[in-house]
Structures are given as C-alpha cells and as structure tokens.
Scaffold this active site. Structure first.
Site, PDB file in Angstrom:
ATOM      1  N   ASP A 179       0.837  -1.197   0.000  1.00  0.00           N
ATOM      2  CA  ASP A 179       0.000   0.000   0.000  1.00  0.00           C
ATOM      3  C   ASP A 179       0.875   1.251   0.000  1.00  0.00           C
ATOM      4  O   ASP A 179       2.081   1.184   0.221  1.00  0.00           O
ATOM      5  CB  ASP A 179      -1.036  -0.028   1.128  1.00  0.00           C
ATOM      6  CG  ASP A 179      -0.445   0.081   2.508  1.00  0.00           C
ATOM      7  OD1 ASP A 179       0.361   0.991   2.731  1.00  0.00           O
ATOM      8  OD2 ASP A 179      -0.813  -0.732   3.371  1.00  0.00           O
ATOM      9  N   ILE A 180       0.278   2.378  -0.253  1.00  0.00           N
ATOM     10  CA  ILE A 180       1.035   3.620  -0.479  1.00  0.00           C
ATOM     11  C   ILE A 180       1.912   4.002   0.710  1.00  0.00           C
ATOM     12  O   ILE A 180       2.975   4.586   0.541  1.00  0.00           O
ATOM     13  CB  ILE A 180       0.079   4.776  -0.881  1.00  0.00           C
ATOM     14  CG1 ILE A 180       0.873   5.956  -1.441  1.00  0.00           C
ATOM     15  CG2 ILE A 180      -0.818   5.165   0.281  1.00  0.00           C
ATOM     16  CD1 ILE A 180       0.028   6.971  -2.170  1.00  0.00           C
TER      17      ILE A 180
END
Length: 194
Positions: A86-87
């Site tokens: 994820d970011i």
C-alpha cells in the site's frame, strides 16, 4: 495483449517456421515466429528488486498522477509489480516482465513467505502475539498462522514486530495488528520468498 495476439493469428498474419500459425498452436524457443513477414523476438526477461518508499503507489500507472514504482526503472520492456504494497508501506517489491515468475510467487498455493517489520502502538502482550501466530479472524475470513516475533528495538509508546505471512490479502498485516488492538505506525516489507 493476448486478445490482440490471437487476432493477428486469426487474421493469418503470423507464421511459425514459414507456415501460417493457428490460434492455440504450441511453439518453442527454437521456432521462428514472424508477423507480417517480420521476425519477432522475445523481449529480454527483467526482474528488479526495489526498495519502495512511502508515498509511491505499487501500480504501473496512477490516474491520480501519484508517483509509481515504475517511474525510476528503464522502460525498454513492459514491467509490472509482483503483488502490491500500500502507499504508506515501504520496503521490498519485486518488479518484472516474467509472467511465470510472478504467477509462481503470487499464487496462493505457493505459500511464499513475505516478512514485514511493523512498528505498532502500545506494548504487545504475549496473548496478542499468540493470536497473531494462530491466525486472526478478519472481515474476509481467518488468516493463516503467521510467524511473529517481538523485536528488541526501542520505540517510545510502541513495539516493533517481525511478522511473516504466506498470504497476500489487501492491507493484511495492518488489519491483523488492528484486530489485536495495535494500530500500525510504520510498516516495511523486509523479505519475499527468502
């Protein structure tokens, strides 16, 4: 693109060893393949190990214009990430154009271990560690047992954990930790398949 390739074959534009190819025909590395009379060569296989930083998305392109993991890599072959982070997650990400490798590493039956280091809020009890090791009930079903160790690393108001899983569900490590009452502050993947 497979459909585009099948269309070229169906239109009779592809030959194998000088003979018109058929859809589904099996070919080997020794066969000479041509499209419209021009010989086609396989692109070189590339695999990169990237240390992803926070704020970068694990996709080939992003409609929101955020930086992607491919931005700093050569663009002479089409590359794609093996799985995703994820970011906000940092660390090890493999990027390749080798479809067989990607499939072997990502297929659930392969049970390829992925190791993370997580800084979580609060002191983690032995009961919480046991629960993570045994598997956690999440909204999309129970997780497989995980290897979990409390790391001997100081963190004011928090605890560092090493967590090894063999699944790859969306935000899985974060959700596992939250399920036992510990929000993840920092998360980094440190190993993939050994």
């Amino acid at each position: 693109d497979l459909r585009a390739a099948e269309k070229l074959v169906a239109e009779g534009r592809v030959t194998v060893n000088g003979q018109v190819a058929t859809v589904g025909q099996v070919v080997s590395e020794r066969d000479v393949i041509a499209v419209d009379g021009t010989r086609v060569a396989a692109e070189p296989v590339r695999t990169y190990m990237l240390n992803k930083r926070a704020g970068v998305v694990s996709t080939a392109s992003d409609p929101e214009g955020r930086p992607t993991v491919l931005d700093a890599l050569p663009d002479d072959v089409r590359l794609y990430p093996i799985g995703r982070l994820d970011i906000d997650t940092t660390g090890l990400l493999l990027i390749t154009n080798d479809g067989d490798l990607a499939h072997r590493l990502m297929h659930p039956r392969s049970k390829v271990p992925k190791t993370y280091e997580a800084l979580v809020d609060g002191r983690v009890s032995s009961a919480a560690v046991r629960a993570l090791r045994n598997g956690i009930e999440l909204d999309d079903g129970p997780t497989q047992p995980a290897r979990v160790e409390v790391l001997d690393r100081q963190a004011p108001g928090g605890t560092w954990l090493s967590i090894e899983i063999t699944e790859g569900r969306n935000r899985q490590v974060r959700r596992m930790c939250e399920a036992v009452g510990h929000r993840v502050r920092r998360l980094s993947r440190t190993g993939y398949g050994g």
